[in-house]
Write a protein that holds these residues in place. Sequence first.
Motif, PDB file in Angstrom:
ATOM      1  N   HIS A 188       0.841  -1.210   0.000  1.00  0.00           N
ATOM      2  CA  HIS A 188       0.000   0.000   0.000  1.00  0.00           C
ATOM      3  C   HIS A 188       0.870   1.251   0.000  1.00  0.00           C
ATOM      4  N   PHE A 189       0.577   2.167  -0.935  1.00  0.00           N
ATOM      5  CA  PHE A 189       1.209   3.485  -0.955  1.00  0.00           C
ATOM      6  C   PHE A 189       0.287   4.439  -0.211  1.00  0.00           C
ATOM      7  N   THR A 190       0.799   5.125   0.809  1.00  0.00           N
ATOM      8  CA  THR A 190      -0.024   6.014   1.610  1.00  0.00           C
ATOM      9  C   THR A 190       0.668   7.357   1.789  1.00  0.00           C
ATOM     10  N   ASN A 191       0.013   8.265   2.517  1.00  0.00           N
ATOM     11  CA  ASN A 191       0.592   9.567   2.849  1.00  0.00           C
ATOM     12  C   ASN A 191       0.607   9.697   4.367  1.00  0.00           C
ATOM     13  N   PRO A 192       1.726  10.107   4.960  1.00  0.00           N
ATOM     14  CA  PRO A 192       1.865  10.065   6.420  1.00  0.00           C
ATOM     15  C   PRO A 192       1.258  11.248   7.159  1.00  0.00           C
ATOM     16  N   LYS A 193       0.678  12.202   6.456  1.00  0.00           N
ATOM     17  CA  LYS A 193       0.217  13.426   7.099  1.00  0.00           C
ATOM     18  C   LYS A 193      -1.131  13.227   7.804  1.00  0.00           C
ATOM     19  N   LYS A 194      -1.668  14.334   8.338  1.00  0.00           N
ATOM     20  CA  LYS A 194      -2.902  14.265   9.114  1.00  0.00           C
ATOM     21  C   LYS A 194      -4.174  14.285   8.270  1.00  0.00           C
ATOM     22  N   PRO A 215      -1.959 -11.040   7.210  1.00  0.00           N
ATOM     23  CA  PRO A 215      -1.227 -10.221   8.176  1.00  0.00           C
ATOM     24  C   PRO A 215      -0.923  -8.826   7.626  1.00  0.00           C
ATOM     25  N   TYR A 216      -0.827  -7.852   8.531  1.00  0.00           N
ATOM     26  CA  TYR A 216      -0.345  -6.524   8.185  1.00  0.00           C
ATOM     27  C   TYR A 216       1.175  -6.548   8.275  1.00  0.00           C
ATOM     28  N   GLU A 217       1.841  -6.207   7.195  1.00  0.00           N
ATOM     29  CA  GLU A 217       3.305  -6.213   7.174  1.00  0.00           C
ATOM     30  C   GLU A 217       3.794  -4.796   6.915  1.00  0.00           C
ATOM     31  N   GLU A 218       4.477  -4.239   7.890  1.00  0.00           N
ATOM     32  CA  GLU A 218       4.897  -2.845   7.828  1.00  0.00           C
ATOM     33  C   GLU A 218       5.779  -2.541   6.621  1.00  0.00           C
ATOM     34  N   GLU A 219       6.586  -3.519   6.198  1.00  0.00           N
ATOM     35  CA  GLU A 219       7.489  -3.283   5.076  1.00  0.00           C
ATOM     36  C   GLU A 219       6.746  -3.090   3.759  1.00  0.00           C
ATOM     37  N   LEU A 220       5.464  -3.465   3.735  1.00  0.00           N
ATOM     38  CA  LEU A 220       4.664  -3.332   2.514  1.00  0.00           C
ATOM     39  C   LEU A 220       3.911  -2.004   2.444  1.00  0.00           C
ATOM     40  N   VAL A 221       3.985  -1.194   3.505  1.00  0.00           N
ATOM     41  CA  VAL A 221       3.296   0.097   3.521  1.00  0.00           C
ATOM     42  C   VAL A 221       4.339   1.193   3.329  1.00  0.00           C
ATOM     43  N   VAL A 222       4.224   1.914   2.199  1.00  0.00           N
ATOM     44  CA  VAL A 222       5.241   2.901   1.833  1.00  0.00           C
ATOM     45  C   VAL A 222       4.622   4.304   1.837  1.00  0.00           C
ATOM     46  N   PRO A 223       5.069   5.186   2.740  1.00  0.00           N
ATOM     47  CA  PRO A 223       4.543   6.557   2.780  1.00  0.00           C
ATOM     48  C   PRO A 223       5.273   7.478   1.802  1.00  0.00           C
ATOM     49  N   SER A 224       4.530   8.420   1.214  1.00  0.00           N
ATOM     50  CA  SER A 224       5.109   9.413   0.307  1.00  0.00           C
ATOM     51  C   SER A 224       4.067  10.484   0.029  1.00  0.00           C
ATOM     52  N   SER A 234       8.552   4.476  -4.668  1.00  0.00           N
ATOM     53  CA  SER A 234       7.957   3.480  -3.772  1.00  0.00           C
ATOM     54  C   SER A 234       8.014   2.083  -4.372  1.00  0.00           C
ATOM     55  N   MET A 235       7.776   1.991  -5.682  1.00  0.00           N
ATOM     56  CA  MET A 235       7.824   0.681  -6.344  1.00  0.00           C
ATOM     57  C   MET A 235       9.251   0.147  -6.379  1.00  0.00           C
ATOM     58  N   GLU A 236      10.204   1.015  -6.637  1.00  0.00           N
ATOM     59  CA  GLU A 236      11.610   0.593  -6.622  1.00  0.00           C
ATOM     60  C   GLU A 236      11.989   0.072  -5.231  1.00  0.00           C
ATOM     61  N   GLN A 237      11.462   0.708  -4.200  1.00  0.00           N
ATOM     62  CA  GLN A 237      11.728   0.254  -2.824  1.00  0.00           C
ATOM     63  C   GLN A 237      11.172  -1.136  -2.591  1.00  0.00           C
ATOM     64  N   LEU A 238       9.951  -1.382  -3.070  1.00  0.00           N
ATOM     65  CA  LEU A 238       9.337  -2.701  -2.892  1.00  0.00           C
ATOM     66  C   LEU A 238      10.088  -3.788  -3.650  1.00  0.00           C
ATOM     67  N   VAL A 262       7.523   1.633 -13.506  1.00  0.00           N
ATOM     68  CA  VAL A 262       8.674   0.879 -13.001  1.00  0.00           C
ATOM     69  C   VAL A 262       8.528  -0.609 -13.288  1.00  0.00           C
ATOM     70  N   LEU A 263       7.334  -1.139 -13.079  1.00  0.00           N
ATOM     71  CA  LEU A 263       7.115  -2.564 -13.334  1.00  0.00           C
ATOM     72  C   LEU A 263       7.376  -2.893 -14.797  1.00  0.00           C
ATOM     73  N   LYS A 264       6.954  -2.025 -15.688  1.00  0.00           N
ATOM     74  CA  LYS A 264       7.195  -2.260 -17.116  1.00  0.00           C
ATOM     75  C   LYS A 264       8.689  -2.196 -17.440  1.00  0.00           C
ATOM     76  N   GLU A 265       9.378  -1.270 -16.815  1.00  0.00           N
ATOM     77  CA  GLU A 265      10.820  -1.148 -17.051  1.00  0.00           C
ATOM     78  C   GLU A 265      11.578  -2.386 -16.573  1.00  0.00           C
ATOM     79  N   HIS A 266      11.020  -3.070 -15.579  1.00  0.00           N
ATOM     80  CA  HIS A 266      11.641  -4.292 -15.054  1.00  0.00           C
ATOM     81  C   HIS A 266      11.033  -5.554 -15.673  1.00  0.00           C
ATOM     82  N   ASN A 267      10.199  -5.373 -16.707  1.00  0.00           N
ATOM     83  CA  ASN A 267       9.569  -6.502 -17.402  1.00  0.00           C
ATOM     84  C   ASN A 267       8.762  -7.391 -16.462  1.00  0.00           C
ATOM     85  N   ILE A 268       8.104  -6.755 -15.502  1.00  0.00           N
ATOM     86  CA  ILE A 268       7.217  -7.475 -14.579  1.00  0.00           C
ATOM     87  C   ILE A 268       5.792  -7.353 -15.095  1.00  0.00           C
ATOM     88  N   GLN A 269       5.150  -8.474 -15.312  1.00  0.00           N
ATOM     89  CA  GLN A 269       3.833  -8.478 -15.945  1.00  0.00           C
ATOM     90  C   GLN A 269       2.736  -7.994 -14.986  1.00  0.00           C
TER      91      GLN A 269
END
Length: 343
Positions: A188-194, A215-224, A234-238, A262-269
């Motif tokens: 999940h891509f999220t925003n950390p603000k209020k 399960p909720y996995e913190e490493e899968l939640v990327v704030p920006s 965020s995708m490059e981080q994942l 990014v996924l297309k650049e990495h040939n990920i379908q």
Amino acid sequence: MEIKNKVTIHDIAEKLNITASTVSRALNNSPRISEATKKAVLKAAKQMNYQPNNIAAALRNGKSNIIGIIVPTADRAFFASVIRGIEEVANTLDHKIIISQSYDNYEKEVQTIDALFRARVDGIIASIGKNTENFEHFRNAQKKGMPLVLFDRTTDELEVSQVLIDDYWGAYKVVEHLIEQGCRRIAHFTNPKKVSVFKERLRGYVDALKDNGLPYEEELVVPSNLQLADGRASMEQLLQLKELPDAVFSASDFGAMGAMQVLKEHNIQIPQQIALAGFSNDPFTSFTDPPLTTVDQLSITMGKRTAELFFQQLKSDDSNFIPQKTVLKPELIIRKSSLKKDK
């Protein structure tokens, strides 16, 4: 270059050999002025290119018939459509609008509130910037008697009428859909603000996982900030994780679009290896390859309802005014970017 002074009612009065007060009454369609005089004044005003001083009129009458609208950016299809809905209602009630952009900049938002107050607008309709965490500038406007209504990006820290969609429900339905498609490791891509919309979308994401035994996995939640470049980063981080996600749900369509690049650049379908979904139903989402699953925010409906609440407050007695909250039900738009299963 010769600088021409602005034409005043005194100039019109001098031309017609009448008093300035008569000109003023004629321009305001006073029943005390004859139709012949009104026609003569209007004709002279047009010939002399007379422009009324709206601020002076507002000082005299206590009303400018102008609404100040603050949006993060006016070139986003969502905000443009909300503005259209507001304006459609405002026009029927003989009100015009001034549009200001905060660019998600707190200082700019503060300055805009002050400028609109000094311009004597009848009230303010706003969508809070992502970087706004202190709402004192809105409180100050309220203390000065300025009607205020918030839409989309709102906060419960202010006692104001507000119109928003059920962001929680929309996010929950997106994640539920991805799970139905066989996804088990959803990022999940999220925003950390209020800002409430992103908190609610995150809450919907978390609850949908929990309700489906994931399960909720913190490493899968990327704030920006959820713009295109943020989605890419965020995708490059994942992609650096030992175990890749099998789906990404972005709280904005722009973030999802960055991930798609990014996924297309990495040939990920897409969606076979990683499914994608966004939020907002921006126009470009139906033209991406593959078309992007998203959530429609009912922008024009939101604009109309926001304007209705604004005019209710404008006409009300401040001492009896009770803020109202309208929550619209969004629509999940399923497209090929998330359809792992053949139908």
